[in-house]
Design a protein around this motif. Structure first.
Motif, PDB file in Angstrom:
ATOM      1  N   THR A   1       1.122  -1.003  -0.086  1.00 57.63           N
ATOM      2  CA  THR A   1      -0.148   0.306   0.063  1.00 57.63           C
ATOM      3  C   THR A   1       1.075   1.312  -0.057  1.00 57.63           C
ATOM      4  OG1 THR A   1      -1.829  -1.181   1.272  1.00 57.63           O
ATOM      5  CG2 THR A   1      -2.184   1.547   1.200  1.00 57.63           C
TER       6      THR A   1
ATOM      7  N   THR B   1      -3.316   5.440   1.957  1.00 56.54           N
ATOM      8  CA  THR B   1      -2.613   4.896   3.047  1.00 56.54           C
ATOM      9  C   THR B   1      -2.965   4.036   3.781  1.00 56.54           C
ATOM     10  OG1 THR B   1      -0.831   6.592   2.002  1.00 56.54           O
ATOM     11  CG2 THR B   1      -0.282   4.854   3.592  1.00 56.54           C
TER      12      THR B   1
ATOM     13  N   TYR C   1      -6.276   2.076   3.411  1.00 63.08           N
ATOM     14  CA  TYR C   1      -5.275   0.696   2.718  1.00 63.08           C
ATOM     15  C   TYR C   1      -4.819  -0.090   3.592  1.00 63.08           C
ATOM     16  CZ  TYR C   1      -8.320   2.360  -1.619  1.00 63.08           C
ATOM     17  OH  TYR C   1      -9.591   2.460  -2.161  1.00 63.08           O
TER      18      TYR C   1
ATOM     19  N   MET D   1      -2.631   1.502  -5.838  1.00 66.46           N
ATOM     20  CA  MET D   1      -2.597   2.016  -4.700  1.00 66.46           C
ATOM     21  C   MET D   1      -3.101   0.084  -4.292  1.00 66.46           C
ATOM     22  SD  MET D   1      -3.205   5.046  -2.432  1.00 66.46           S
ATOM     23  CE  MET D   1      -2.852   4.765  -0.991  1.00 66.46           C
ATOM     24  N   VAL D   2      -4.137  -0.326  -5.045  1.00 66.83           N
ATOM     25  CA  VAL D   2      -5.021  -1.555  -4.014  1.00 66.83           C
ATOM     26  C   VAL D   2      -4.267  -2.670  -5.082  1.00 66.83           C
ATOM     27  CG1 VAL D   2      -6.993  -2.899  -4.962  1.00 66.83           C
ATOM     28  CG2 VAL D   2      -7.058  -0.719  -4.270  1.00 66.83           C
TER      29      VAL D   2
ATOM     30  N   ASN E   1      -0.677  -3.652  -3.770  1.00 69.33           N
ATOM     31  CA  ASN E   1      -0.783  -4.264  -2.244  1.00 69.33           C
ATOM     32  C   ASN E   1      -1.044  -5.823  -3.275  1.00 69.33           C
ATOM     33  OD1 ASN E   1      -3.619  -5.235  -0.755  1.00 69.33           O
ATOM     34  ND2 ASN E   1      -2.248  -3.978   0.633  1.00 69.33           N
TER      35      ASN E   1
ATOM     36  N   ASN F   1      -5.982  -5.079   4.414  1.00 67.38           N
ATOM     37  CA  ASN F   1      -6.047  -4.000   4.077  1.00 67.38           C
ATOM     38  C   ASN F   1      -6.435  -2.604   3.951  1.00 67.38           C
ATOM     39  OD1 ASN F   1      -2.755  -5.425   2.984  1.00 67.38           O
ATOM     40  ND2 ASN F   1      -3.239  -4.944   5.494  1.00 67.38           N
ATOM     41  N   ILE F   2      -7.150  -3.164   2.251  1.00 66.86           N
ATOM     42  CA  ILE F   2      -7.874  -2.737   1.457  1.00 66.86           C
ATOM     43  C   ILE F   2      -9.065  -2.679   2.189  1.00 66.86           C
ATOM     44  CG2 ILE F   2      -8.828  -2.146  -0.622  1.00 66.86           C
ATOM     45  CD1 ILE F   2      -6.026  -2.014  -0.485  1.00 66.86           C
TER      46      ILE F   2
END
Length: 416
Positions: A117, A146, A149, A340-341, A344, A369-370
């Motif tokens: 992330t 940030t 996520y 970003m996803v 990740n 996380n997301i």
């Protein structure tokens, strides 16, 4: 134009005046209730999410002049009081000793995903800052996402408050995030059934469910997970007292560090990092959750009250948003959040492959996380992966802790 209409009709820019705190509070609380009710009653609303419904309601009412775009209720109560109060309550589930001992392989992949992330935030920021135009606003979105996520909405709220992200850009980021989430969850579920993924990963829990075992237990866990919880007057009093005290002490400590001066990059980092009230709110709350865990386990209602306060924040961030700005900025922010996803997921799935972990581990860790702990546990429940429900909640709540730290580091690196 509508402002002029209300000025001619009632003598002010909005139907409800900026100093009519009770009227505005009624609109805000009714809108949040309506959003939660829709989310829990209808499948379409659940897919959209109560968060985005609350934001859209606020944005529409502000843009047509029913409520003002700025007032003391929004600026001095929700942003300055409600948001900091919500965070200690939501962090009371973060018993670090339990997380370290019970999460096993899932924790390793979750931490890899958190690193992904952060890497995705830097990649997306430097790739898009020219096209976006306002590099500082883009940096604020990268910081908010940030936090979100790695942890969840609580971290998004903390970073939006910490770095004073404008209403337009915060609303646009929220819209982009919610648009992305629908596709993201679909991809994760598709991965569980994809032949390519199954050929390259072990998948014992998927095999167990498909063999016909575990589904009934998963449904029982789902019913238990979403059941009504007991709460007493004492619980409410202690939750509020704890939260307010944590915020008060955190502001005192942060004020001491932010008042320091010195030369050099290291001293500048210390002042900026330790001068953040949210770093101390996180640290003190987690210390209580870890070392007073027996007392915390007896306390009910923390998650419910904290989540409700976050919904009030989500309504308020939609108020100052100009619909045109949201529509025009959200596509670029969708690229940022998407980048970003994707990064990740690459960290999670490649890491799981190299470490020879299961496909289910990678899916749930990335989700934690997301999407945060509730969506990760919900996916584990819905898929019948009963062994991952508890660990999913635990690593997701750990994200609440490290999300604020990592987002603050990203903010400093991006010059905020």
């Amino acid at each position: 134009m509508l402002g002029s209409f209300w000025t001619a009709l009632v003598g002010r820019e909005s139907l409800i005046a900026t100093d009519n705190t009770w009227g505005l509070l009624a609109v805000m609380c009714l809108s949040v209730f309506f959003s939660i009710w829709l989310e829990q009653k209808y499948k379409w609303a659940s897919r959209v999410s109560g968060a985005i419904i609350a934001l859209i309601l606020a944005m529409i009412m502000a843009n047509v002049g029913i409520i003002p775009v700025s007032c003391d209720l929004y600026d001095n109560i929700v942003w300055d009081i409600i948001v900091p109060m919500a965070i200690p309550m939501l962090l009371l589930q973060c018993n670090l000793k339990r997380i370290w001992s019970e999460t096993g392989r899932l924790l390793v992949i979750f931490l890899l995903g958190a690193a992904g992330t952060v890497a995705g935030a830097f990649i997306a920021y430097f790739a898009l800052k020219g096209a976006f135009g306002n590099a500082q606003d883009l940096a604020k979105v990268a910081v908010m996402m940030t936090g979100s996520y790695i942890g969840g909405g609580v971290n998004f709220a903390a970073m939006a408050s910490q770095y004073a992200a404008g209403g337009d850009i915060t609303a646009a980021a929220t819209v982009a995030d919610n648009l992305l989430m629908a596709g993201y969850f679909f991809v994760l579920i598709a991965f569980a059934g994809a032949g390519f993924m199954r050929r390259h990963f072990r998948h014992p829990l998927i095999d167990e469910v498909e063999a016909g075992s575990g589904r009934e237990d998963a449904q029982t866990q789902a019913a238990a997970f979403w059941s009504r919880k007991d709460i007493s007057l004492r619980d409410i009093a202690l939750n509020v007292a704890f939260s307010v005290t944590i915020v008060f002490v955190s502001r005192l400590i942060a004020g001491i560090f932010s008042g320091l001066s010195g030369d050099g990059a290291f001293m500048n980092f210390v002042v900026r990092f330790l001068g953040s009230q949210y770093v101390w709110i996180t640290t003190l709350s987690v210390l209580v959750a870890t070392f007073a865990s027996r007392r915390v386990e007896e306390l009910h209602g923390s998650q419910e009250i904290g989540t409700y306060l976050i919904y009030l924040f989500l309504f308020v961030i939609g108020v100052p948003a100009n619909i045109y700005t949201v529509v025009t900025k959200s596509p670029l922010l969708l690229v940022l959040t998407g980048t970003m996803v994707v990064v990740n997921m690459l960290f999670c799935f490649i890491g799981a492959k190299l470490l020879k972990f299961n496909l289910e581990d990678a899916i749930i860790a990335s989700n934690a996380n997301i999407g945060g702990p509730t969506t990760a546990a919900g996916m584990a429940i819905s898929q019948g992966w009963r062994d991952l429900v508890g660990p999913a909640m635990l690593i997701g709540t750990l994200g609440y802790v490290i999300g604020n730290y990592m987002a603050t580091l990203v903010a400093i690196a991006l010059g905020l």
